[in-house]
Design an enzyme around this catalytic site. Sequence first.
Site: not given
Ligand code: WQD
Length: 339
Positions: A85, A155, A151, A126
């Site tokens: 997840l 990792k 999460y 990650s």
């Molecule tokens: C990215 C940026 C949000 C949605 C991901 C994966 C996780 C891991 C790390 C691999 C953040 C912003 C997002 C929205 C927004 N990857 N955002 N509005 O949290 O970096 O985590 O990368 O292991 O598995 O989930 O990714 O795409 O959720 O967010 O402003 O509607 O986009 O605040 O700054 P995140 P994300």
Amino acid sequence: MKKVLVSGGCGYIGSHTIVDLIDRGYEVISADNLVNAEETILDGIEAITGVRVKNYRVDLADRVACAELFAAHRDIMGVIHFAALKSVGESVEKPILYFRNNLNSLLNILEACEKHNIENFIFSSSCSVYGNTDALPVVESTPWQEAESAYARTKQMGEQIIRDVYRSLSSGKAILLRYFNPAGGHESGLIGESPTSNVTNLVPVITETAIGKRKSMTVFGNDYDTRDGSCIRDYIHVMDLARAHTLCLDYLDANKQQEQVEVFNVGLGEGATVLEAINAFEKVSGQKLNYDIGPRRAGDVVAIYANHQRATDRLGWTPSRNIEDIMRTAWEWEKRRSG
Ligand code: WQD
């Protein structure tokens, strides 16, 4: 042919990696319980590669079911373990679910690899293991800060479990791949990111907003200490990420490994802010995006991006796609799957 088991093979990164593995001559089987994926992705893989991959619908957190799967496939030369997840936000609300699922499945697979002398193991780690660090770009030896979510903690713990397990083994090699922000889809537009549960990642939220599945989207904070106030991430194209896995398998199989457990950052090496990502989408799609600025999201780190030199030096891995390639392929996929 060399046979590889891909856990989470119907998932986003797993499915794209299977395409690259087949392209590079590997035979692949998938194990995926379809909790956040659909088997229809195998149709896309077949359309691209001409190969029908078999998925075993197994909950790898179930020790008996996992053991039975491996006992039925004694000719596996390697395992790539994606199944987990992975929603940062959801893990903040449901930590026990994340610890039970992500750690039990890892332990069961490690036990099976040891029992059947499977020499090569690649773990989906990650960049979130680094936490809120200001030592940017991060290198593999950058000290970890506090995990910002359950999460991320799974990792961190996963990496430590693998090190301890492999330290106890006389043979077997493992690679920990620290992904940054995977995004985009296969050039053909036949496979892409299609989570079944609620979409939280930025790029699919952008494309769902642009296609009209969402009226608007929210930028979670523009008051961070960054060049435009929004968070910085290292968006890595999923096909570049897929190739990193195949190169790892080649590297392990050729016994080029320098240590029993090796770690690699797999990121583009550049940071983009949320607003820059939105601008890149608007540029390649020719569409204006409807978004507003909202409050910060719990669990977010301010900025994270990679130094991937070690992967280049040891694996010969160099990403070739940028944020515009990500947005173009993500948009093509969204239009096709919503068409
Ligand atoms: C990215 C940026 C949000 C949605 C991901 C994966 C996780 C891991 C790390 C691999 C953040 C912003 C997002 C929205 C927004 N990857 N955002 N509005 O949290 O970096 O985590 O990368 O292991 O598995 O989930 O990714 O795409 O959720 O967010 O402003 O509607 O986009 O605040 O700054 P995140 P994300």
